[in-house]
Design a protein around this motif. Structure first.
Motif, PDB file in Angstrom:
ATOM      1  N   VAL A  93       0.958  -1.221   0.003  1.00 42.49           N
ATOM      2  CA  VAL A  93       0.113   0.086  -0.195  1.00 42.49           C
ATOM      3  C   VAL A  93       0.810   1.215   0.009  1.00 42.49           C
ATOM      4  CG1 VAL A  93      -1.739   1.412   1.415  1.00 42.49           C
ATOM      5  CG2 VAL A  93      -1.984  -1.251   1.204  1.00 42.49           C
ATOM      6  N   LEU A  94       1.849   1.128   0.818  1.00 43.03           N
ATOM      7  CA  LEU A  94       2.611   2.560   0.942  1.00 43.03           C
ATOM      8  C   LEU A  94       3.344   2.761  -0.384  1.00 43.03           C
ATOM      9  CD1 LEU A  94       3.954   2.006   4.729  1.00 43.03           C
ATOM     10  CD2 LEU A  94       1.977   3.394   3.752  1.00 43.03           C
ATOM     11  N   ASP A  95       3.871   1.525  -1.086  1.00 44.23           N
ATOM     12  CA  ASP A  95       4.737   1.674  -2.267  1.00 44.23           C
ATOM     13  C   ASP A  95       3.741   2.330  -3.383  1.00 44.23           C
ATOM     14  OD1 ASP A  95       6.954   0.323  -1.202  1.00 44.23           O
ATOM     15  OD2 ASP A  95       6.372  -1.366  -1.898  1.00 44.23           O
ATOM     16  N   VAL A  96       2.387   1.928  -3.230  1.00 47.28           N
ATOM     17  CA  VAL A  96       1.351   2.626  -4.294  1.00 47.28           C
ATOM     18  C   VAL A  96       0.910   3.852  -3.878  1.00 47.28           C
ATOM     19  CG1 VAL A  96      -0.584   2.196  -5.678  1.00 47.28           C
ATOM     20  CG2 VAL A  96       1.114   0.386  -5.245  1.00 47.28           C
ATOM     21  N   CYS A  97       0.626   4.147  -2.612  1.00 51.47           N
ATOM     22  CA  CYS A  97      -0.005   5.255  -2.194  1.00 51.47           C
ATOM     23  C   CYS A  97       1.017   6.338  -1.448  1.00 51.47           C
ATOM     24  CB  CYS A  97      -1.300   4.814  -1.069  1.00 51.47           C
ATOM     25  SG  CYS A  97      -2.383   3.819  -2.095  1.00 51.47           S
ATOM     26  N   ASP A  98       1.442   7.262  -1.930  1.00 48.56           N
ATOM     27  CA  ASP A  98       2.467   8.272  -1.399  1.00 48.56           C
ATOM     28  C   ASP A  98       1.802   9.321  -0.806  1.00 48.56           C
ATOM     29  OD1 ASP A  98       1.776   9.647  -3.681  1.00 48.56           O
ATOM     30  OD2 ASP A  98       3.647   9.811  -4.441  1.00 48.56           O
ATOM     31  N   THR A  99       0.344   9.344  -0.583  1.00 51.25           N
ATOM     32  CA  THR A  99      -0.381  10.360   0.044  1.00 51.25           C
ATOM     33  C   THR A  99      -0.580   9.922   1.525  1.00 51.25           C
ATOM     34  OG1 THR A  99      -2.465   9.372  -0.501  1.00 51.25           O
ATOM     35  CG2 THR A  99      -1.638  10.963  -1.988  1.00 51.25           C
ATOM     36  N   VAL A 100      -0.395   8.422   1.891  1.00 49.13           N
ATOM     37  CA  VAL A 100      -0.406   8.270   3.255  1.00 49.13           C
ATOM     38  C   VAL A 100       0.377   8.974   4.252  1.00 49.13           C
ATOM     39  CG1 VAL A 100      -0.225   6.327   5.037  1.00 49.13           C
ATOM     40  CG2 VAL A 100      -1.160   5.883   2.567  1.00 49.13           C
ATOM     41  N   ASP A 101      -0.163   9.553   5.372  1.00 48.68           N
ATOM     42  CA  ASP A 101       0.789  10.437   6.416  1.00 48.68           C
ATOM     43  C   ASP A 101       0.731   9.807   7.534  1.00 48.68           C
ATOM     44  OD1 ASP A 101      -1.624  11.389   7.277  1.00 48.68           O
ATOM     45  OD2 ASP A 101      -1.500  13.322   6.682  1.00 48.68           O
ATOM     46  N   THR A 102      -0.151   8.736   7.863  1.00 47.92           N
ATOM     47  CA  THR A 102      -0.356   8.276   9.332  1.00 47.92           C
ATOM     48  C   THR A 102      -0.502   6.677   9.149  1.00 47.92           C
ATOM     49  OG1 THR A 102      -1.758  10.061  10.004  1.00 47.92           O
ATOM     50  CG2 THR A 102      -1.791   7.894  11.162  1.00 47.92           C
ATOM     51  N   VAL A 103       0.425   5.954   9.697  1.00 49.87           N
ATOM     52  CA  VAL A 103       0.440   4.447   9.861  1.00 49.87           C
ATOM     53  C   VAL A 103       0.061   3.879  11.399  1.00 49.87           C
ATOM     54  CG1 VAL A 103       1.733   2.413   9.745  1.00 49.87           C
ATOM     55  CG2 VAL A 103       2.092   4.314   8.090  1.00 49.87           C
ATOM     56  N   ILE A 104      -0.936   3.076  11.439  1.00 54.93           N
ATOM     57  CA  ILE A 104      -1.488   2.483  12.675  1.00 54.93           C
ATOM     58  C   ILE A 104      -1.375   1.044  12.516  1.00 54.93           C
ATOM     59  CG2 ILE A 104      -3.331   2.129  14.287  1.00 54.93           C
ATOM     60  CD1 ILE A 104      -4.542   4.706  12.948  1.00 54.93           C
ATOM     61  N   CYS A 105      -0.817   0.345  13.447  1.00 55.05           N
ATOM     62  CA  CYS A 105      -0.077  -0.966  13.558  1.00 55.05           C
ATOM     63  C   CYS A 105       0.183  -1.468  14.811  1.00 55.05           C
ATOM     64  CB  CYS A 105       0.771  -1.142  12.381  1.00 55.05           C
ATOM     65  SG  CYS A 105       2.563  -0.740  12.991  1.00 55.05           S
ATOM     66  N   PRO A 106      -0.004  -2.824  14.799  1.00 60.57           N
ATOM     67  CA  PRO A 106       0.487  -3.619  16.245  1.00 60.57           C
ATOM     68  C   PRO A 106       2.059  -3.361  16.388  1.00 60.57           C
ATOM     69  CG  PRO A 106      -0.949  -5.017  15.100  1.00 60.57           C
ATOM     70  CD  PRO A 106      -0.563  -3.843  14.028  1.00 60.57           C
ATOM     71  N   VAL A 107       2.506  -3.484  17.574  1.00 68.75           N
ATOM     72  CA  VAL A 107       4.070  -3.462  17.730  1.00 68.75           C
ATOM     73  C   VAL A 107       4.474  -5.069  16.887  1.00 68.75           C
ATOM     74  CG1 VAL A 107       5.849  -4.096  19.288  1.00 68.75           C
ATOM     75  CG2 VAL A 107       4.012  -2.434  19.959  1.00 68.75           C
ATOM     76  N   PRO A 108       5.232  -4.622  15.873  1.00 66.53           N
ATOM     77  CA  PRO A 108       5.572  -5.869  15.358  1.00 66.53           C
ATOM     78  C   PRO A 108       6.774  -6.426  15.534  1.00 66.53           C
ATOM     79  CG  PRO A 108       6.446  -3.833  14.288  1.00 66.53           C
ATOM     80  CD  PRO A 108       5.738  -3.582  15.478  1.00 66.53           C
ATOM     81  N   PHE A 109       7.213  -7.460  14.780  1.00 64.37           N
ATOM     82  CA  PHE A 109       8.384  -8.348  15.271  1.00 64.37           C
ATOM     83  C   PHE A 109       9.724  -7.640  14.498  1.00 64.37           C
ATOM     84  CE2 PHE A 109       6.295 -10.760  12.123  1.00 64.37           C
ATOM     85  CZ  PHE A 109       7.207 -11.083  11.259  1.00 64.37           C
ATOM     86  N   TYR A 110       9.319  -6.916  13.545  1.00 64.97           N
ATOM     87  CA  TYR A 110      10.515  -6.383  12.577  1.00 64.97           C
ATOM     88  C   TYR A 110      10.614  -4.997  12.830  1.00 64.97           C
ATOM     89  CZ  TYR A 110       5.664  -5.139  10.745  1.00 64.97           C
ATOM     90  OH  TYR A 110       4.224  -4.969  10.679  1.00 64.97           O
TER      91      TYR A 110
END
Length: 217
Positions: free
Chosen positions: A71-88
């Motif tokens: 999504v981020l590769d295609v949509c460069d309009t994103v300014d906010t990311v919400i996600c769980p604490v990842p292992f990466y």
């Protein structure tokens, strides 16, 4: 198909129950979407879909490392990311994207420094109440962060080292926890302009903000 698209809230929610979505049929609706909430894997998660999200601002995903990155590769309009604490390492996916200014981490896990270092474009970080810190300098080399919202937990004290290494932080929001805030918590942090303490804090010492000019409760 229509149920997945909420044009009133400008939000598209995808979960494992969404089997088909005619991208061409709903192109106009998709171009109004500002929030994409991915709750589960689905065959509709394709670059064809992402390419129609012309005005996407918020990506909420349970997995940033797979379709989230797409999504981020295609949509460069994103300014906010919400996600769980990842292992990466988060910076592997958003560190070099200057359009992403805000990060919200949620879930139940330990947050380690290697996951969050080198995020120079971030302006704000929000951490949910059930995330615990196990290292200091959590946002090393994230020198443009102005605002941090974080829970008060037993492991909060080491996290304060983050503030001392991030002189750009101006606003701090402390979310409810059954703990005491005592002397020394914010000593020497003259860059902080406001500290907001939400309901649920038992005790605040007058020495807490010896070098911070404003405390809002």
């Amino acid at each position: 198909e229509v149920i997945a698209i909420n044009t009133k809230d400008k939000k598209l929610t995808i979960d494992s129950n969404i089997y088909t979505l005619d991208v061409n049929k709903f192109a106009n609706e998709l171009r109004q979407i500002e929030t994409l909430n991915v709750e589960g894997m689905s065959d509709v998660l394709t670059k064809e879909l992402y390419s129609q999200l012309y005005n996407l601002k918020v990506l909420e995903t349970f997995d940033l490392s797979s379709f989230g990155k797409e999504v981020l590769d295609v949509c460069d309009t994103v300014d906010t990311v919400i996600c769980p604490v990842p292992f990466y390492e988060i910076s592997s996916y958003i560190g070099n994207r200057s359009n992403i200014k805000h990060l919200q981490l949620k879930g139940s896990s330990y947050l380690s420094r290697y996951m969050t270092k080198n995020l120079p474009y971030l302006r704000s970080v929000k951490i949910s109440n059930d995330i615990f810190f196990d290292e200091t300098n959590m946002f090393e080399n994230s020198y443009n962060i102005k605002s941090i919202e974080t829970p008060l937990v037993n492991s909060f004290m080491p996290f304060l080292t983050t503030f001392t290494s991030m002189q750009g932080v101006e606003n701090v929001v402390l979310t409810p926890r059954e703990v005491n805030i005592s002397e020394g918590y914010f000593d020497g942090l003259s860059n902080i302009k406001t500290i907001e303490v939400k309901e649920g804090i038992n005790y605040i010492s007058g020495c807490v903000i010896s070098n911070a000019p404003s405390l809002n409760t």
